[in-house]
Design an enzyme around this catalytic site. Structure first.
Site, short mmCIF file in Angstrom:
data_model
loop_
_atom_site.label_atom_id
_atom_site.label_comp_id
_atom_site.label_asym_id
_atom_site.label_seq_id
_atom_site.Cartn_x
_atom_site.Cartn_y
_atom_site.Cartn_z
N PHE A 69 0.86 -1.01 0.13
CA PHE A 69 0.01 -0.14 -0.07
C PHE A 69 0.98 1.31 -0.04
O PHE A 69 1.21 1.67 1.08
CB PHE A 69 -0.78 -0.08 1.22
N ASP A 70 1.22 1.84 -1.30
CA ASP A 70 2.26 2.75 -1.34
C ASP A 70 1.93 4.18 -0.53
O ASP A 70 2.86 4.92 -0.37
CB ASP A 70 2.76 2.77 -2.84
N GLY A 88 -0.61 4.24 2.14
CA GLY A 88 -0.67 4.47 3.78
C GLY A 88 0.40 3.51 4.31
O GLY A 88 0.80 3.69 5.53
N GLU A 89 1.39 2.71 3.80
CA GLU A 89 2.42 1.94 4.11
C GLU A 89 3.69 2.67 4.03
O GLU A 89 4.83 2.17 4.83
CB GLU A 89 2.49 0.41 3.65
N ASN A 105 4.03 6.38 2.50
CA ASN A 105 4.06 7.62 2.42
C ASN A 105 4.64 8.22 1.14
O ASN A 105 5.71 8.66 1.08
CB ASN A 105 4.71 8.58 3.60
N TYR A 130 10.06 0.85 -8.53
CA TYR A 130 8.92 1.35 -9.36
C TYR A 130 8.89 2.99 -9.30
O TYR A 130 9.23 3.61 -8.22
CB TYR A 130 7.55 1.16 -8.90
N GLU A 131 8.71 3.57 -10.40
CA GLU A 131 8.25 4.92 -10.38
C GLU A 131 6.85 5.19 -10.93
O GLU A 131 6.31 4.59 -11.98
CB GLU A 131 9.15 5.61 -11.48
N TYR A 132 6.28 6.02 -10.15
CA TYR A 132 4.89 6.48 -10.45
C TYR A 132 4.94 8.14 -10.78
O TYR A 132 5.34 9.01 -9.86
CB TYR A 132 3.89 6.37 -9.06
N ASP A 153 -23.27 17.24 0.54
CA ASP A 153 -21.86 17.41 0.35
C ASP A 153 -21.31 16.21 0.07
O ASP A 153 -20.74 15.48 0.75
CB ASP A 153 -21.10 17.95 1.40
#
Length: 631
Positions: free
Chosen positions: A289-290, A292-293, A295, A374-376, A574
């Site tokens: 989880f990139d 939440g785990e 940052n 990896y790159e995002y 809303d």
């Protein structure tokens, strides 16, 4: 100062100092995050309308020496702690400080050295240890803060380690004690020796027939930047930045003939997960989880002109905290620029041979993060016709394993004749979109197209778009359906357009996918947000993350399943949309040694928001004399 201005380095230092001075934290404590505590939406909107300034506050997550987690609210204006709460049984994401510390500790462990020696690896300076999150798989972690590290080795200091996975070795580490808990060894697999380097000196002869492309704006760019506020054409919005989300959009408005109209209050990446599809002992627990785990905002690159961004560029730095509460300035974390985007609109009157054509242009706000291999690249695009688009570009190096000589696996792709292997996997992202279409009172509709039936379709040609109001959170849980041209629109029933219909913006899916992990898979309990492409909730400022506040080692059920369990009404309220998009990656030979970028995204388009094409007033091209607006 605007209430959404990100925390400065001085404010981050001050928040940590207040907690130390008042005795809340001390020796051995670590900071898992110090970020702006965003004021409630109503207060921000009052400020936008000319209201008074109010207190600056910081949200702080800290861990004591035993690994217990605490949340604090620090008033920066008063220099005091206004809230302090113990949050039992949770683990914040892996800290950047822990990356290097865990690798050093791993290399000092006798059992790790023994596992390496079994494989003929003696020079540990060339060994790379990647700290993969441990996840939750039913066992009791006994309160430990764990990672499951994977191992690679270089042939020399400049070598690509992912070409040489030390497979079947997993190092389970306790990050609180910074010690190895155990080394899982599932048997020796030969380490692939063929190199996988990709720098110019490794590739060989480069192409010589690519001529330069120059992007110039001799009069400068068409956008203005005032602190973190952007004005481009008729758009106005603010940029924020958090360690977990990276780039955040705030208060997005469009000036429609002198009237500034709201579209989005806040938009950001709320979570992402990368589930792998190989059931082998090492691969099956790779489900990072990139956000939440890890940052992902902390992992942003320092962007370079001519490489990452092209043209007349403006950059924004991002300031985050390290594990000791010290501010860290990430230079050039956010890139801002304009791009030509081909044809905007055109028509040629074939009778008179007169033509009108306009060129499209878009404003780009982006950041790029490196998560180990990896790159995002995350891109927000704003267009002249009122469209907003989000796109993620996926590149970098595929996560690799090794096979026994001559072995093939159906769960991935063999990358070379030396046993290198890349398992099948997916990248699933969730975007939180706090919609404010002409104000915060909105409703949500599902729209799809269907063929007319019965006597209303005597010629068999009739079809129409059916629009259905989604009344509650559970009705809003939907998946894409390209065969019915499904999209969703957010409308304001109290704001009507020229033909008496409610104004709207629609969410248009691009290519998408669902997870292939079975419902009973442990990862799906934490990644339940991936089971639906669309979720919707009424605005609640504490509901920010699709997998919950603390997905690291969590047993699951938090986030969107928890938020929506009461099936609250979303009619004329809303509305917050949560959109899940995915990139499905069956690795190819062409993805090695570094993969060409893949794309995933969606668009927000005006749908009756304007009374006509809002880009009619874009001037014709041809200032250089090469193009004329009529024949």
């Amino acid at each position: 100062m605007h209430p959404l201005e990100p925390l400065s380095a001085e404010e981050i230092s001050a928040a940590a100092e207040v907690l130390r001075r008042e005795g809340y934290v001390g020796e051995g404590w670590r900071f898992a995050g110090i970020v702006l505590r965003e004021p409630h939406k109503e207060n921000v909107l009052r400020f936008e309308a000319g209201g008074r300034d109010f207190d600056r506050e910081a949200d702080v997550v800290a861990m004591d020496p035993d690994g217990e987690t605490y949340e604090a609210v620090v008033s920066l204006s008063e220099g005091s702690v206004t809230s302090w709460e113990h949050v039992p049984g949770v683990q914040p994401g892996v800290l950047l400080d822990e990356f290097d510390e865990s690798e050093r500790a791993c290399k000092e462990d006798p059992s790790f050295k023994e596992a390496m020696a079994k494989r003929g690896i003696e020079d540990l300076e060339l060994v790379c240890v990647d700290p993969w999150s441990a996840g939750y798989y039913g066992e009791d972690a006994e309160g430990r803060r764990l990672i499951r590290a994977l191992v690679y080795v270089k042939l020399d200091p400049d070598d690509n380690p992912y070409a040489h996975p030390v497979d079947n070795v997993v190092v389970v580490m306790d990050l609180n004690e910074m010690k190895v808990v155990r080394v899982e060894d599932y048997g020796v697999v030969p380490v692939p020796q063929k190199r996988g380097n990709y720098s110019p000196e490794d590739v060989g002869a480069l192409r010589e027939d690519l001529k330069p492309i120059e992007i110039t704006q001799p009069e400068g760019p068409s956008f203005g930047l005032d602190g973190h506020e952007v004005r481009w054409q008729k758009w106005r919005f603010r940029l924020g930045y958090t360690p977990r989300e990276g780039l955040v959009l705030h208060n997005v408005t469009y000036n429609d003939r002198g009237r500034e109209r709201s579209i989005l209050y806040r938009a950001s990446i709320s979570e992402m997960v990368v589930p792998y599809g190989d059931p082998s002992p090492v691969q099956y627990r790779k489900n990072a989880f990139d956000a939440g785990e890890y940052n992902i905002g902390v992992l942003a690159n320092a962007l370079e002109l001519g490489c990452d961004c092209l043209g007349e560029i403006r950059y924004l730095d991002a300031v985050v905290s390290d594990g000791h509460g010290n501010p860290v300035t990430m230079k050039n974390a956010v890139c801002l620029h304009e791009e030509d985007f081909g044809m905007l609109w055109k028509h040629t009157d074939f009778r008179t041979e007169k033509a009108e054509v306009r060129r499209s242009r878009r404003f780009v706000a982006s950041f790029i993060a490196t998560v180990a291999n990896y790159e995002y690249g995350f891109y927000w695009y704003f267009y002249l016709d009122g469209k907003i688009e989000f796109e993620v570009k996926l590149t970098g190096i595929v996560s690799t394993g090794a096979l026994q000589p001559g072995e093939k696996r159906k769960y991935g792709q063999t990358l070379n004749d030396d046993g290198l292997y890349a398992p099948i996997h997916q990248h699933l992202f969730n975007l939180r979109l706090d919609m404010d279409v002409d104000g915060p009172t909105n409703s949500l509709y599902e729209v799809h197209t269907e063929a007319e039936t019965g006597e209303d379709n005597p010629h068999g040609n009739a079809f129409f778009a059916r629009s259905t109001l989604l009344e509650s959170e559970k009705e809003a849980q939907q998946i894409v359906d390209p065969m019915s041209a499904r999209y969703w629109k957010v409308v304001n029933h109290s704001s009507l357009n020229a033909v008496g219909e409610p104004v709207a913006y629609k969410l248009v899916p691009h290519t998408n996918v669902l997870p292939f992990a079975l419902p009973e898979a442990y990862v799906m309990a934490r990644a339940a947000f991936t089971t639906k492409h669309l979720w919707a909730t009424p605005y609640e400022p504490s509901e920010m993350h699709a997998a919950g506040d603390y997905p690291n080692q969590h047993e699951g059920g938090a986030g969107l399943p928890e938020y929506t369990k009461d099936d609250r009404s979303i009619r004329d309220t809303d509305v917050v949309l949560w959109y899940t998009l995915g990139s499905h990656h069956t690795a190819r030979l062409e993805d090695w040694p570094v993969m060409p970028a893949q794309y995933a995204g969606f668009a927000l388009q005006p749908a009756g928001f304007f009374d006509e094409n809002p880009a009619l007033d874009v001037p014709p091209p041809g200032g250089s004399g090469h193009c004329h607006h009529h024949g």
